[in-house]
Design a protein around this motif. Structure first.
Motif, PDB file in Angstrom:
ATOM      1  N   ILE A 171       0.823  -1.217   0.000  1.00 12.75           N
ATOM      2  CA  ILE A 171       0.000   0.000   0.000  1.00 12.75           C
ATOM      3  C   ILE A 171       0.850   1.258   0.000  1.00 12.75           C
ATOM      4  CG2 ILE A 171      -1.548   1.381   1.460  1.00 12.75           C
ATOM      5  CD1 ILE A 171      -2.992  -1.214   2.170  1.00 12.75           C
ATOM      6  N   VAL A 172       1.929   1.265   0.784  1.00 14.44           N
ATOM      7  CA  VAL A 172       2.727   2.492   0.900  1.00 14.44           C
ATOM      8  C   VAL A 172       3.699   2.672  -0.249  1.00 14.44           C
ATOM      9  CG1 VAL A 172       2.535   2.403   3.412  1.00 14.44           C
ATOM     10  CG2 VAL A 172       4.576   1.462   2.315  1.00 14.44           C
ATOM     11  N   ALA A 173       3.857   1.656  -1.083  1.00 11.62           N
ATOM     12  CA  ALA A 173       4.757   1.775  -2.229  1.00 11.62           C
ATOM     13  C   ALA A 173       4.267   2.861  -3.184  1.00 11.62           C
ATOM     14  CB  ALA A 173       4.849   0.431  -2.963  1.00 11.62           C
ATOM     15  N   PRO A 174       5.189   3.525  -3.891  1.00 10.75           N
ATOM     16  CA  PRO A 174       4.816   4.656  -4.745  1.00 10.75           C
ATOM     17  C   PRO A 174       4.187   4.270  -6.078  1.00 10.75           C
ATOM     18  CG  PRO A 174       7.172   4.264  -4.903  1.00 10.75           C
ATOM     19  CD  PRO A 174       6.652   3.323  -3.850  1.00 10.75           C
ATOM     20  N   VAL A 175       4.040   2.978  -6.333  1.00  9.36           N
ATOM     21  CA  VAL A 175       3.489   2.502  -7.607  1.00  9.36           C
ATOM     22  C   VAL A 175       2.147   1.831  -7.350  1.00  9.36           C
ATOM     23  CG1 VAL A 175       3.865   1.034  -9.613  1.00  9.36           C
ATOM     24  CG2 VAL A 175       5.822   2.138  -8.501  1.00  9.36           C
ATOM     25  N   ALA A 176       1.120   2.246  -8.091  1.00  2.60           N
ATOM     26  CA  ALA A 176      -0.210   1.650  -7.940  1.00  2.60           C
ATOM     27  C   ALA A 176      -0.225   0.238  -8.521  1.00  2.60           C
ATOM     28  CB  ALA A 176      -1.258   2.514  -8.635  1.00  2.60           C
ATOM     29  N   VAL A 177      -0.951  -0.642  -7.878  1.00  7.62           N
ATOM     30  CA  VAL A 177      -1.063  -2.039  -8.312  1.00  7.62           C
ATOM     31  C   VAL A 177      -2.526  -2.341  -8.589  1.00  7.62           C
ATOM     32  CG1 VAL A 177      -0.645  -4.447  -7.687  1.00  7.62           C
ATOM     33  CG2 VAL A 177       0.930  -2.668  -6.907  1.00  7.62           C
ATOM     34  N   HIS A 178      -2.775  -3.022  -9.694  1.00  2.89           N
ATOM     35  CA  HIS A 178      -4.153  -3.415 -10.017  1.00  2.89           C
ATOM     36  C   HIS A 178      -4.723  -4.241  -8.875  1.00  2.89           C
ATOM     37  CE1 HIS A 178      -7.506  -5.481 -11.976  1.00  2.89           C
ATOM     38  NE2 HIS A 178      -7.467  -4.522 -12.908  1.00  2.89           N
ATOM     39  N   PRO A 179      -5.965  -3.982  -8.463  1.00  2.77           N
ATOM     40  CA  PRO A 179      -6.555  -4.702  -7.322  1.00  2.77           C
ATOM     41  C   PRO A 179      -6.481  -6.218  -7.429  1.00  2.77           C
ATOM     42  CG  PRO A 179      -7.952  -2.859  -7.933  1.00  2.77           C
ATOM     43  CD  PRO A 179      -6.873  -2.943  -8.977  1.00  2.77           C
ATOM     44  N   PHE A 180      -6.674  -6.761  -8.620  1.00  6.72           N
ATOM     45  CA  PHE A 180      -6.623  -8.218  -8.757  1.00  6.72           C
ATOM     46  C   PHE A 180      -5.202  -8.735  -8.540  1.00  6.72           C
ATOM     47  CE2 PHE A 180      -6.050 -12.090 -11.333  1.00  6.72           C
ATOM     48  CZ  PHE A 180      -6.990 -12.904 -10.718  1.00  6.72           C
ATOM     49  N   ILE A 181      -4.228  -8.031  -9.098  1.00 10.74           N
ATOM     50  CA  ILE A 181      -2.832  -8.433  -8.904  1.00 10.74           C
ATOM     51  C   ILE A 181      -2.457  -8.313  -7.432  1.00 10.74           C
ATOM     52  CG2 ILE A 181      -0.432  -7.848  -9.428  1.00 10.74           C
ATOM     53  CD1 ILE A 181      -1.351  -7.026 -12.222  1.00 10.74           C
ATOM     54  N   ALA A 182      -2.934  -7.235  -6.793  1.00 12.81           N
ATOM     55  CA  ALA A 182      -2.652  -7.050  -5.371  1.00 12.81           C
ATOM     56  C   ALA A 182      -3.251  -8.195  -4.554  1.00 12.81           C
ATOM     57  CB  ALA A 182      -3.207  -5.712  -4.899  1.00 12.81           C
ATOM     58  N   PHE A 183      -4.492  -8.558  -4.855  1.00 12.05           N
ATOM     59  CA  PHE A 183      -5.160  -9.641  -4.128  1.00 12.05           C
ATOM     60  C   PHE A 183      -4.415 -10.957  -4.321  1.00 12.05           C
ATOM     61  CE2 PHE A 183      -8.077 -13.264  -4.351  1.00 12.05           C
ATOM     62  CZ  PHE A 183      -8.567 -13.274  -3.047  1.00 12.05           C
ATOM     63  N   MET A 184      -4.066 -11.282  -5.558  1.00  9.52           N
ATOM     64  CA  MET A 184      -3.365 -12.537  -5.832  1.00  9.52           C
ATOM     65  C   MET A 184      -1.997 -12.558  -5.165  1.00  9.52           C
ATOM     66  SD  MET A 184      -5.290 -14.589  -7.438  1.00  9.52           S
ATOM     67  CE  MET A 184      -4.003 -15.804  -7.782  1.00  9.52           C
ATOM     68  N   SER A 185      -1.338 -11.411  -5.145  1.00  7.24           N
ATOM     69  CA  SER A 185      -0.008 -11.339  -4.540  1.00  7.24           C
ATOM     70  C   SER A 185      -0.073 -11.566  -3.036  1.00  7.24           C
ATOM     71  CB  SER A 185       0.627  -9.976  -4.839  1.00  7.24           C
ATOM     72  OG  SER A 185       0.813  -9.797  -6.231  1.00  7.24           O
ATOM     73  N   ILE A 186      -1.028 -10.901  -2.384  1.00  2.70           N
ATOM     74  CA  ILE A 186      -1.167 -11.076  -0.942  1.00  2.70           C
ATOM     75  C   ILE A 186      -1.572 -12.508  -0.612  1.00  2.70           C
ATOM     76  CG2 ILE A 186      -2.494 -10.382   1.090  1.00  2.70           C
ATOM     77  CD1 ILE A 186      -0.348  -8.380   0.211  1.00  2.70           C
ATOM     78  N   LEU A 187      -2.424 -13.103  -1.458  1.00  2.00           N
ATOM     79  CA  LEU A 187      -2.812 -14.499  -1.262  1.00  2.00           C
ATOM     80  C   LEU A 187      -1.596 -15.409  -1.346  1.00  2.00           C
ATOM     81  CD1 LEU A 187      -4.999 -16.651  -0.910  1.00  2.00           C
ATOM     82  CD2 LEU A 187      -5.298 -16.650  -3.401  1.00  2.00           C
ATOM     83  N   CYS A 188      -0.747 -15.179  -2.327  1.00  4.00           N
ATOM     84  CA  CYS A 188       0.463 -15.996  -2.486  1.00  4.00           C
ATOM     85  C   CYS A 188       1.410 -15.822  -1.307  1.00  4.00           C
ATOM     86  CB  CYS A 188       1.185 -15.620  -3.783  1.00  4.00           C
ATOM     87  SG  CYS A 188       0.312 -16.103  -5.285  1.00  4.00           S
ATOM     88  N   ILE A 189       1.547 -14.590  -0.813  1.00  2.77           N
ATOM     89  CA  ILE A 189       2.407 -14.338   0.341  1.00  2.77           C
ATOM     90  C   ILE A 189       1.846 -15.043   1.569  1.00  2.77           C
ATOM     91  CG2 ILE A 189       3.290 -12.545   1.891  1.00  2.77           C
ATOM     92  CD1 ILE A 189       3.248 -10.648  -0.591  1.00  2.77           C
ATOM     93  N   ALA A 190       0.510 -15.020   1.719  1.00  2.00           N
ATOM     94  CA  ALA A 190      -0.125 -15.715   2.835  1.00  2.00           C
ATOM     95  C   ALA A 190       0.127 -17.219   2.754  1.00  2.00           C
ATOM     96  CB  ALA A 190      -1.625 -15.434   2.839  1.00  2.00           C
ATOM     97  N   VAL A 191      -0.027 -17.769   1.567  1.00  2.00           N
ATOM     98  CA  VAL A 191       0.205 -19.211   1.378  1.00  2.00           C
ATOM     99  C   VAL A 191       1.664 -19.549   1.667  1.00  2.00           C
ATOM    100  CG1 VAL A 191       0.254 -21.073  -0.324  1.00  2.00           C
ATOM    101  CG2 VAL A 191      -1.698 -19.507  -0.249  1.00  2.00           C
ATOM    102  N   GLY A 192       2.574 -18.678   1.215  1.00  2.00           N
ATOM    103  CA  GLY A 192       3.992 -18.901   1.497  1.00  2.00           C
ATOM    104  C   GLY A 192       4.283 -18.864   2.986  1.00  2.00           C
ATOM    105  N   GLY A 193       3.638 -17.922   3.700  1.00  2.00           N
ATOM    106  CA  GLY A 193       3.803 -17.872   5.146  1.00  2.00           C
ATOM    107  C   GLY A 193       3.253 -19.128   5.810  1.00  2.00           C
ATOM    108  N   GLY A 194       2.115 -19.607   5.323  1.00  2.33           N
ATOM    109  CA  GLY A 194       1.542 -20.840   5.851  1.00  2.33           C
ATOM    110  C   GLY A 194       2.425 -22.041   5.580  1.00  2.33           C
TER     111      GLY A 194
END
Length: 311
Positions: free
Chosen positions: A40-63
């Protein structure tokens, strides 16, 4: 690992909840939150779908990291009061299943993040999983009282990954977010170790409280808390900082240092009914400390378009 861990067989078919527990959802929530903050704080906007998929992947990686940790640590988890109810030591999930879940989810998360966002973020996620599972869990945890100091890097990478999802790289801002969590981790976990010391002693885990005693641990907590404060405040001077973050950080660090001083000066022999009430209070506040720092960064980012953020 010893052959003793082979005793963990099924105590019945595992439920969906058992596999969720295998992923350490409470730890995963911190990973998701800090990664989302970095994005969110990064200076580059991310498409909502890409953001959602990325956070999902990070969550899965953490799991996945959590599952690999439970696979390796099933023997010591079984003798610790805090962890003996976990899926593997309780027999609800076998060690082999935990290993298979961890490896499969690791591969899935890294590849999907690379395809959804970029390979810099995917590489950071892969290194994070490796660091937590191999460097911390397999190597450091049972070999040195500095386990949580060095191993804390694993929990500090998520905001860097979130930042990399948006920008495709690393910057001083993402490094300082990493440093904030990295320096926060030792006092946070040492406070936990102060009132869970018997568990670590029984399990033979060389936490600082076991190898050097509670008094030395309190000194270490104070020293790391004093070192943490300027690192946290340094973020205020970057492009993602500003008056909201600075004010929040000043208050939080003053309270955190005051809490560490109280722990350092505390006399256990004069404690009340709850012998470790002070340590538990410090531990709970440490969670609020980290949470509010990242909330402040996100608020600073949200108000910036209205001319209210930054310097």
């Amino acid at each position: 690992m010893t052959d003793a861990t082979n005793i963990y067989d099924h105590a019945g078919e595992p439920s969906f909840g058992d596999y969720v527990a295998l992923l350490k959802p409470r730890v995963m929530s911190l990973v998701v939150f800090t990664a989302l903050a970095g994005l969110i704080v990064a200076p580059v906007a991310v498409h909502p779908f890409i953001a959602f998929m990325s956070i999902l992947c990070i969550a899965v990686g953490g799991g996945a990291s959590g599952a690999l940790n439970m696979w390796w640590d099933s023997d010591i988890d079984a003798v610790m009061k805090r962890t003996k109810g976990r899926p593997v030591p309780s027999g609800r999930v076998t060690r082999q299943e935990a290993l298979a879940v961890g490896l499969a989810l690791s591969g899935f998360a890294v590849v999907m993040l690379g395809l959804a966002a970029n390979w810099v973020a995917a590489g950071l996620l892969a290194f994070t999983i490796f660091f937590y599972a191999v460097v911390y869990t397999i190597w450091l945890k049972r070999s040195t009282p500095q386990n949580i100091v060095i191993g804390g890097a694993a929990g500090a990478f998520p905001p860097m990954i979130g930042w990399a999802v948006a920008t495709g790289g690393v910057s001083i801002e993402s490094v300082l977010m990493f440093v904030l969590i990295f320096m926060w981790t030792p006092p946070h976990f040492w406070a936990l170790a102060l009132f869970m010391n018997d568990d670590y002693t029984k399990a033979g885990v060389p936490m600082l409280t076991v190898t050097h005693g509670r008094k030395a641990t309190r000194v270490h907590i104070l020293v790391y808390t004093l070192l943490l404060a300027p690192m946290a405040l340094a973020l205020a001077a970057t492009s993602i900082g500003g008056p909201v973050y600075l004010a929040t950080s000043l208050v939080l660090n003053a309270l955190f240092i005051l809490g560490a001083i109280r722990l350092w000066r505390r006399d256990e022999d004069q404690a009340g009914a709850d012998k470790y009430a002070a340590e538990k209070k410090f531990f709970r506040f440490s969670l609020l400390y980290l949470f509010l720092h990242f909330v402040a960064l996100m608020v600073q980012s949200w108000i910036a378009p209205f001319g209210l953020g930054g310097w």
